[in-house]
Design a protein around this motif. Structure first.
Motif: not given
Ligand SMILES: [Zn+2]
Length: 361
Positions: A9, A142, A205, A226, A240
């Motif tokens: 990422h 993303e 996410h 990530h 998150r």
């Molecule tokens: Zn991100």
């Protein structure tokens, strides 16, 4: 030979457009040029560049298309934000153009990777010769708001997108960071469309309920490019981070998780004004180790640094100056009992295996 690294990422295009960063220049040049500018003030000093990729043997990066919704605009300087899906679409297309120009202007430094054939070509060099080599970029979208209809997926695929994370904050498709919620009806259609075409699904996410639903129903390859394990984040409460339930489902689905060496992902209460010394590479190793312990092996974790993505030098563990210092994790993992083969897997081969299985021929 020092193991090669794959980083799952980095928001390269966002940085190039927002701060005018030129990743063919050295980190020292970028820092010099940006002294006392809004880039450093808002994002910290840059920690990535092609030169640093060579130094740290970063062979391949998942390079994102990323734009934030207007409600998350961080300041006047924050140019890549959208109010409508049409605007999101335009921003994402502009970032694809940025990557195309990068490949045209710097063919010896950056190479698009869209297929197994591209992978083989790229790694012929990295696996056998000391370098320099081009660093390969796999395009990762993303946030799904730039996708205006499912039919459009063909066009995104054609332009080289291979991985889609439908959320950032909540999107048209699902709940997201700080905005919980399930997959929407459109989200279900999106997943069906992605699976039909062979995209990988990035759950990084996605809100917990969305991620769990997706893990149950998405038949294609899944990853968390990530994201850190919630249990290991000091003071961690944010959605998150990945719950154990999500991690275990992801492992059952043969997924891989990219660990983020960002201080606030190691200690959620860490603030930009806090000393870097409050965090450490040992903490990063603990996150990696946690995934390996749950998996029972070292085959499902890697790096997803997100370096330059909203944070910089001032916000990462003090042992690191640039991305090249990821190599400093090798002796730390070794001291914890990881073999050279384990370290090769964690540094790059786990992501390589994911790509070999998921990219078209
Ligand atoms: Zn991100």
């Amino acid at each position: 030979m020092t193991p090669f690294i794959i980083d799952a990422h980095q928001d390269l295009a966002w940085n190039m457009l927002t701060f005018g960063r030129d990743y063919s220049q050295t980190v020292a040049e970028t820092r010099q040029r940006e002294q006392d500018t809004f880039a450093v003030e808002n994002n910290g000093d840059s920690t990535i560049s092609w030169h640093e990729y060579q130094k740290g043997r970063i062979a391949l990066v998942f390079a994102t298309l990323f734009a934030a919704p207007h409600k998350a605009k961080a300041g006047e300087w924050d140019s890549e934000t959208y109010q409508t899906s049409r605007e999101a679409h335009q921003l994402y297309k502009k970032q694809l153009d940025v990557y195309d120009r990068l490949f045209d202007q710097h063919p010896n430094e950056f190479a698009p990777v869209r297929s197994n054939r591209d992978l083989t070509t790229l790694f012929e060099g990295w696996k056998t010769l000391p370098g320099p080599h081009p660093t390969g970029l796999v395009t990762l979208m993303e946030g799904g708001d730039g996708i205006r209809s499912i039919d459009e997926l063909d066009e995104w695929w054609e332009r080289g997108v291979r991985i889609i994370g439908p959320a950032w904050m909540a999107t048209y498709y699902c709940g997201g960071t700080r905005e919980p919620g399930p997959l929407t009806a459109a989200g279900h259609s999106l997943l069906n469309g992605m699976a039909e075409r062979g995209f990988s699904l990035d759950i990084s996410h996605m809100a917990w309920e969305s991620a769990l639903e997706a893990l149950d129903r998405y038949p294609g390859p899944i990853l968390a490019s990530h994201a850190n394990p919630l249990k290991m984040v000091k003071n961690g409460t944010s959605n998150r981070f990945l719950t154990d339930e999500i991690i275990d489902h992801l492992l059952e689905r043969d997924g891989t998780i990219g660990i983020v060496p960002f201080n606030r992902f190691l200690d959620q209460n860490w603030k930009n004004s806090d000393p870097r010394q409050n965090c450490s590479l040992e903490m990063v190793a603990t996150h990696i180790d946690y995934i390996c312990q749950r998996a029972g092996n070292a085959q499902h974790v890697g790096f997803g640094t997100d370096f330059d993505g909203g944070f910089g030098l001032q916000h990462i563990p003090p042992e690191m100056d640039t991305i090249a210092d990821l190599q400093k994790l090798a002796p730390i993992l070794s001291a914890r009992g990881y073999s050279d083969r384990d370290i090769e897997n964690i540094f790059g081969k786990n992501w390589l295996t994911h790509l070999e299985k998921s990219l078209p021929a």
